[in-house]
Design an enzyme around this catalytic site. Sequence first.
Site, PDB file in Angstrom:
ATOM      1  N   ASN A 146      21.812  28.819  52.008  1.00 19.56           N
ATOM      2  CA  ASN A 146      21.080  27.641  52.458  1.00 19.56           C
ATOM      3  C   ASN A 146      19.863  28.062  53.262  1.00 19.56           C
ATOM      4  O   ASN A 146      19.929  28.257  54.455  1.00 19.56           O
ATOM      5  CB  ASN A 146      22.028  26.748  53.277  1.00 19.56           C
ATOM      6  CG  ASN A 146      21.361  25.457  53.700  1.00 19.56           C
ATOM      7  OD1 ASN A 146      20.135  25.350  53.663  1.00 19.56           O
ATOM      8  ND2 ASN A 146      22.159  24.482  54.108  1.00 19.56           N
ATOM      9  N   CYS A 149      17.698  23.854  54.736  1.00 17.51           N
ATOM     10  CA  CYS A 149      17.986  22.738  55.646  1.00 17.51           C
ATOM     11  C   CYS A 149      16.807  22.530  56.596  1.00 17.51           C
ATOM     12  O   CYS A 149      16.457  23.429  57.367  1.00 17.51           O
ATOM     13  CB  CYS A 149      19.260  23.029  56.441  1.00 17.51           C
ATOM     14  SG  CYS A 149      19.678  21.691  57.565  1.00 17.51           S
ATOM     15  N   ASN A 214      15.708  21.461  48.150  1.00 14.55           N
ATOM     16  CA  ASN A 214      16.420  20.922  49.308  1.00 14.55           C
ATOM     17  C   ASN A 214      15.665  19.668  49.757  1.00 14.55           C
ATOM     18  O   ASN A 214      14.706  19.244  49.116  1.00 14.55           O
ATOM     19  CB  ASN A 214      16.487  21.969  50.424  1.00 14.55           C
ATOM     20  CG  ASN A 214      17.707  21.763  51.327  1.00 14.55           C
ATOM     21  OD1 ASN A 214      17.959  20.647  51.770  1.00 14.55           O
ATOM     22  ND2 ASN A 214      18.449  22.814  51.590  1.00 14.55           N
ATOM     23  N   CYS A 359       1.223 -13.670  32.729  1.00  9.50           N
ATOM     24  CA  CYS A 359       1.230 -13.420  34.179  1.00  9.50           C
ATOM     25  C   CYS A 359      -0.103 -12.874  34.660  1.00  9.50           C
ATOM     26  O   CYS A 359      -0.423 -12.952  35.839  1.00  9.50           O
ATOM     27  CB  CYS A 359       2.350 -12.455  34.552  1.00  9.50           C
ATOM     28  SG  CYS A 359       2.098 -10.776  33.943  1.00  9.50           S
ATOM     29  N   CYS A 362      -1.919  -7.526  34.148  1.00 12.64           N
ATOM     30  CA  CYS A 362      -2.747  -6.479  33.527  1.00 12.64           C
ATOM     31  C   CYS A 362      -4.224  -6.750  33.801  1.00 12.64           C
ATOM     32  O   CYS A 362      -5.004  -5.835  34.058  1.00 12.64           O
ATOM     33  CB  CYS A 362      -2.480  -6.393  32.025  1.00 12.64           C
ATOM     34  SG  CYS A 362      -2.793  -7.931  31.126  1.00 12.64           S
TER      35      CYS A 362
END
Lengths: 469, 437
Positions: A146, A149, A214, A359, A362
Amino acid sequence: MASARLKELWRRSVADLSVKFAGGISSPNPFWLASGPPTNCGEQIMRAFDAGWGGAIWKTIGEPILNVSSRYSAVDWNGQRIMGLNNIELISDRPIATNLREISEVKKRYPRHAVIASLMVESRREAWHAITRQAEDAGADGLELNFGCPHGMSERGMGSAVGQVPDYACMVTEWVKEVARTPVIVKLTPNITDIRMAARAAKRGGADAVSAINTINSITGIDLDTLVPRPNVDGLSSHGGYCGPAVKPIALHMVQQIAADPESQLPISGIGGVAGWREAAEFILLGCGTVQVCTAAMHQGFRIVEDMADGLSNWMDQKGFRTIEDFRGASVPRVRDWKDLNLNYKIVAAIDPAKCIGCELCYVACWDGAHQCIHVERDGVPAHPPPALVEAAAQARITQSPVSKPDQAAVPYGRTPLARIPQVDEAECVGCNLCSLVCPVDGCIRMKRVDQGVPAETWVQRSSKVLPV
Amino acid sequence: MALAESISIESRFQDLHPALSAQAAVVEANRCLNCFDAPCMTACPTHIDVPGFIKKIARDNLRGSALRILDANVLGLSCSRVCPVDVLCEGSCVMHGRGERPIAIGLLQRHAMQQFYASGAQVPWKPAVERTQRVACIGAGPASLACAAALRREGFAVTIFEKRSVAGGLNSHGVAEYKLQVSDSLREVEFIRSLGAVIQTGKSVGDDISLQQLEQEFDAIFLGIGLGESHALNLSGENVPRIIDAMRYIEAYKMRAPLPTGARVVVIGGGNTAIDAACAAKLLGAEEVTIAYRRGEEEMPAFAFEIQHAREQGVGFLFQAAPVALQSGAVEFQRMRLTDPDASGRRQSEPAPGTEFTVPCDAVIPAIGQSKLTGLLQQVANIKLNHGAVVIDSSSGRTSNPKYFAGGDCVSGGREVVDAVADGKRAAQGIVEALGG
């Protein structure tokens, strides 16, 4: 039950999901739980294996730490929970001996599943030697270092404090490799300018694989009543690690960079926003041999793996892929530098009037956010008035709603008035895709290819004509 | 049958539709596509910025959302309850085209407005200047309230005269309680009072104060007087069932003094008021409620969803039947035949002699429309009427008497609350221009 159902699915499918990762880690499928809260103890991991997970990276083992509460915060989006998740939880808070004993138990009961020990200790050769031997003696199939972290542990010279300094990462990897008998995976932090530097360092140190990414340093948001950022720990917060669906594009980018880098050539375990089979397929297409999942399991539980396996198998059957290796990395060469793209490739938007619902998203997107080439005006059709005119017209008359039965009126629902259906000026359209991205109707705006009648030409080719190098 | 005292009006007339929870409102608000130049905004007679207020709900700006609604429609709460949204904003929603249910605009508007009133309904506007000119509004219904609010925003001194003891017009007296409670109507009245409008209830113009006095004291007068008495049945008989006018019946129970009907009720008429009265009778305890209409269901002026609602309440329908006489404990009906559609496409009805039959009942509730309120109007000099309705210039709301403006049902003959609000708004603009705004 779940496991029986999964076996049934795998029998039904032609696809073989089993993998062999980093030269020595076998797993019935490429779906591994990432090191984190879902892999905190043996009981969880055994339940996960029962649900169908192929492997698990144990929550990072090291000298036990103290945690704070609270630990998580999330970004919701448009009424949906957890577009992204942030945590300030540290590595395992359980004694090393307890974790090791449970590793042994899990491996005894699940010999065919992959159990990887994630490790993080202080940066001393002896400490890394000791923990490496202990984890392998307990029966771990492999080790994940690891180095990623991003919170808490990094303040103590561990985690991303190692991963952010390539030489440092190389050195610790070398220490582990001096004694390790199982494959060593180095987990990379994305909190670095160029992730290839870290990947190359891992390779120089002798790592057998890398895992990426990570979590990303983050502040998810601020409580606008108390003005305290989240998560709130007694009136204060801290930088956390961000993950979940929101980080997938960043993770894919970094994975592709590693996969395409000649100096980083190592097996990759892909991490970042995998929540279903589609994301898993994407990571594998960019070169990953396995994928790791954490946030989605935290959100929905271990059961999500059922459709990950089912969906990936079905897709592989349809595409004619028998094994993971059949398509692993297939999309890596499809990502190139911008200068290698064909300048003469031209597409334009085409709006299907039969599907358009009027609608006009666009239209406004093209005018305000793109290239002003979508129009609502039509020859012979009276335009519907823009808002200012609607307002003005409203002020010039007393409006009255109809009294007869307009709910059964002549114009049926779903028939969009022609005046509300926009049209594309194909000559002006630059083929940017924006309208097709904002259109809320599947298949309504299609990007169609326009034959330019000229051969493909990249920017490199074109500029070399003007300015011979 | 007497109303069981133990059961309150509130518990009998529960909300027709439950309100959205705060979380459900956000989910629904996020469904809205935020159309450009949205059709719902055009469909609303008051042109509320529907996508604008909905996206404010989605982004946790409830106060901004309510203010955006109030900008266009000061009776945003009552309209969210009583608007026939199926035929207005929601009927025009583009979601229909995607094969989905439309955005629940009415429920979202109600959510924003309820939050606004629950959090104190603070006056959001202050007029830039307080003017000296005074405007009188006659009648405290939706048209006058909207007119008064718009005039207050412009700084005019406004006084509303209401002959009833409770302001709000039909919102307080005439809308079915399961759609809009009196208390909500009165919150809106109080809000308009908080804008600085003076509301004098129990003051009948023509009786308590003369038109001449108003004309002297005010620079402009808005007529928002609504309609007059209900049409009578004009049937005779002896020992007949009780006859209760529909508007009075609804008003009585809304004012918490319901009129007894007995167990069997026949409502005469085919409009939304007939539906409201019939449903109320059912909810107030009548066992058998029948709506009798002289044409067929297709010809009923009531909205289809209202008819459906009545059926769900257990109201029966008797079509092609017209009352011809009252008998002891019954109404005598005659069958009606429908003609072929006329020029307007509507089928008329004509009696079929020899088809008489009786329907036993304890009370008859006629709901066959209201007459125009002409008494007061005839006192106004030079005011032009058309079949009793006030004639106005449609761009300004001005009547043929330049001092008078008008809107609402006294002009239209009876439309939706939202139309009355639109009328009041426009007339206010006409008044502002006339008084040199």
